[in-house]
Design a protein around this motif. Sequence first.
Motif, PDB file in Angstrom:
ATOM      1  N   VAL A   8       6.317   5.771  10.958  1.00  0.00           N
ATOM      2  CA  VAL A   8       5.523   4.542  10.960  1.00  0.00           C
ATOM      3  C   VAL A   8       4.070   4.877  10.633  1.00  0.00           C
ATOM      4  CG1 VAL A   8       4.820   2.545  12.334  1.00  0.00           C
ATOM      5  CG2 VAL A   8       7.070   3.569  12.685  1.00  0.00           C
ATOM      6  N   GLU A   9       3.506   4.123   9.658  1.00  0.00           N
ATOM      7  CA  GLU A   9       2.106   4.287   9.248  1.00  0.00           C
ATOM      8  C   GLU A   9       1.776   5.751   8.969  1.00  0.00           C
ATOM      9  OE1 GLU A   9      -0.411   2.455  12.116  1.00  0.00           O
ATOM     10  OE2 GLU A   9       0.246   0.432  11.636  1.00  0.00           O
ATOM     11  N   THR A  10       2.593   6.369   8.155  1.00  0.00           N
ATOM     12  CA  THR A  10       2.405   7.788   7.814  1.00  0.00           C
ATOM     13  C   THR A  10       1.302   7.933   6.771  1.00  0.00           C
ATOM     14  OG1 THR A  10       4.741   8.185   8.249  1.00  0.00           O
ATOM     15  CG2 THR A  10       3.569   9.851   6.986  1.00  0.00           C
ATOM     16  N   THR A  31       0.826  -1.204   0.000  1.00  0.00           N
ATOM     17  CA  THR A  31       0.000   0.000   0.000  1.00  0.00           C
ATOM     18  C   THR A  31       0.862   1.257   0.000  1.00  0.00           C
ATOM     19  OG1 THR A  31      -1.695  -1.184   1.240  1.00  0.00           O
ATOM     20  CG2 THR A  31      -1.847   1.203   1.216  1.00  0.00           C
ATOM     21  N   VAL A  32       0.473   2.225  -0.820  1.00  0.00           N
ATOM     22  CA  VAL A  32       1.119   3.537  -0.866  1.00  0.00           C
ATOM     23  C   VAL A  32       0.118   4.567  -0.362  1.00  0.00           C
ATOM     24  CG1 VAL A  32       2.080   5.326  -2.349  1.00  0.00           C
ATOM     25  CG2 VAL A  32       2.706   2.939  -2.722  1.00  0.00           C
ATOM     26  N   ARG A  33       0.478   5.263   0.706  1.00  0.00           N
ATOM     27  CA  ARG A  33      -0.437   6.231   1.333  1.00  0.00           C
ATOM     28  C   ARG A  33      -0.271   7.640   0.772  1.00  0.00           C
ATOM     29  NH1 ARG A  33      -2.144   3.612   6.237  1.00  0.00           N
ATOM     30  NH2 ARG A  33      -0.777   1.861   6.757  1.00  0.00           N
ATOM     31  N   ASP A  34       0.975   8.050   0.491  1.00  0.00           N
ATOM     32  CA  ASP A  34       1.212   9.403  -0.024  1.00  0.00           C
ATOM     33  C   ASP A  34       2.585   9.450  -0.686  1.00  0.00           C
ATOM     34  OD1 ASP A  34       0.698  12.002  -0.620  1.00  0.00           O
ATOM     35  OD2 ASP A  34       1.134  12.806   1.373  1.00  0.00           O
ATOM     36  N   GLY A  81       0.660  10.455  10.917  1.00  0.00           N
ATOM     37  CA  GLY A  81      -0.084   9.268  10.519  1.00  0.00           C
ATOM     38  C   GLY A  81      -1.052   8.795  11.575  1.00  0.00           C
ATOM     39  N   ASN A  82      -1.235   7.468  11.614  1.00  0.00           N
ATOM     40  CA  ASN A  82      -2.232   6.865  12.500  1.00  0.00           C
ATOM     41  C   ASN A  82      -1.847   6.966  13.965  1.00  0.00           C
ATOM     42  OD1 ASN A  82      -3.849   6.102  10.317  1.00  0.00           O
ATOM     43  ND2 ASN A  82      -2.754   4.182  10.042  1.00  0.00           N
ATOM     44  N   GLN A  83      -0.569   7.090  14.262  1.00  0.00           N
ATOM     45  CA  GLN A  83      -0.139   7.202  15.657  1.00  0.00           C
ATOM     46  C   GLN A  83      -0.369   8.588  16.252  1.00  0.00           C
ATOM     47  OE1 GLN A  83       3.980   6.049  15.607  1.00  0.00           O
ATOM     48  NE2 GLN A  83       3.513   3.867  15.622  1.00  0.00           N
ATOM     49  N   LYS A 115       3.163   1.075   3.388  1.00  0.00           N
ATOM     50  CA  LYS A 115       2.250   0.453   4.344  1.00  0.00           C
ATOM     51  C   LYS A 115       2.698   0.671   5.784  1.00  0.00           C
ATOM     52  CE  LYS A 115      -0.001  -3.930   5.415  1.00  0.00           C
ATOM     53  NZ  LYS A 115      -0.116  -5.362   5.052  1.00  0.00           N
ATOM     54  N   LYS A 116       3.991   0.448   6.060  1.00  0.00           N
ATOM     55  CA  LYS A 116       4.488   0.606   7.429  1.00  0.00           C
ATOM     56  C   LYS A 116       5.479   1.752   7.550  1.00  0.00           C
ATOM     57  CE  LYS A 116       6.289  -1.999  11.346  1.00  0.00           C
ATOM     58  NZ  LYS A 116       6.827  -3.291  11.843  1.00  0.00           N
TER      59      LYS A 116
END
Length: 581
Positions: A241-243, A203-206, A259-261, A221-222
């Motif tokens: 991490v998880e950006t 997965t590519v988020r950005d 990110g998610n954190q 992804k991570k």
Amino acid sequence: MGVAKEKKLREKQKEKESGVAKESTSKRIKNELLKDISAKNQKAKERRKLILGVESVEENEQSEYLKNLKTKVGKYNRVKYASLRKFKTQRERQKTFKEQDIGLLAAERAARAEILNVGEAGYLVPENEMEKTYKFKQDEIVKNVDINSVQRRFELKLDEFGPYNIDYSRNGRHLLLGGDRGHISSIDWLGGKVQCEFHVRETVRDVKYLHNETMFAVAQKKYTYLYDSRGAEIHCLKKFVETNVLDFLPYHFLLVGVGNQGMLRYQDVSTGQIVAELKTKLGPCKAMVSSKYNAVEHLGHGNGTVTLWSPSTSEPLVKMLCHKTPISSIAIDHSGTYMATSGLDNLLKVWDIRMHYKELHSYRTFTPATSMDISQLGMLAYSHNGYVTIWKDALQSKAKDPYLSHLHSGTTIESLRFVPYEDVLGFGHSTGFSSILVPGAGEPNYDTLEANPFQTSKQRKEAEVASLLDKLQPDMINLDPNFIAGMETTSAAKSAQQAREELVKEMQLKRNEQLKFKKRGRNSAAKRALRKKQKNVIDIRKLQLLDKLEKEKRAKLNNKLDAAETSGALSRFYKEKKRKS
């Protein structure tokens, strides 16, 4: 000997008769320097007379060029002028005058450069009141523009790995695509060349370009990875991490991610060091943008708030409640004056973020806006489902009708960006990438020292070295960028009085503090003395107390070990050893 004396006497008589005295070299240099200084001061005074109107010149004597120059200087002038009579010493007056003159000279040069920029932006203008510009289709616009502009509009069908996040380089020449299913591509879209293309199989988020097109970051992804223009992996940022969102500050060489954190991280890509790791304490974040005016990061959170962050502070600089629902996207204009936010409540709000942080007006959208961007000339574009809507003059005042509207049927738009220095808007969607023409969106006059779309490889290398030499420190990021090299406006007496008041408050707080009485052997004299001291103050007394505590701990530990050795089945051997010793 007599002949030599006679010659000297004759020369002196000739000099007296002619009236010309020979000056020494040092005196002559000193006089020249004084002339230069007086000439510079005279020029500075004339500049003040002309632009500031200290001694107003008659309108008949002013030419049109000088009138135009005087009006444009006010646009670039950032100097706060103070009366020189307030300063007691001549040294302070000279220093203040010099600083004011430097600021005024910079404003004058910027105004003269703007006068030489003859390029003007072109817009769609309706022929009558009944005609609306948002009804014009892209096919109609393409028929009425030149061939070069026609080539700016194109489409890439990539329906296997979408939806796509996009980003443009600072000069607007290169395009970066990142598919949600792992497809990455860097393209010279003006030249029609693919720089690199590869698949990361996750997965590519950005995606985000760094200082130029030779390096870009991909939030996978991570972890977040850095790649070069050939697609080779340079580095893995395991702190990121998880950006969800990436951003880059070009003048500070800082890569920013959240990110998610809920952790906002700043990393210097020139040295590889983590500059700051800040806890937002507001959960996962999916909306972030930086201001080009002061490099402050604006984060949109799930509770409807927008927070402003700087790497030098652990708490947000400003916290605004913008929506009652989670924020989906944020955009800031290039002047750093206006901010646009959109939430899941189908509202698009415009805010004044100079000092007041107040809402100016709002627009209603059919569905929540997924992405927003503001062009160099202040056009606001947002996407919802398969629609793209562009507003002109929608920031300063509320616009009645949109400027342009475009439907890309059968797709969901993920992200959109205006191309710098071009009248083009690009957007990535579920089936690939598309671009449309937006007349009047880009800045027609560009500075080649800032961003050059036609730069060669040699110019790019020189610009990279110059930008590294001029790199700003992270501590300089502040809401007011003009605080650097500024003068303290408060007097020495006032500052001393404030310091005394703060000291009195601290003393009162110390007197009101009551030390806790701890039991069970934890209330030794050394620990009580340490609790009386401030935690951030270290002196000789505190160091002695710390040494005393360490000795006590070691003595207790040795006693425990001795007790363990003397007990058990082998205790008699230890006793024999002690007797022998």
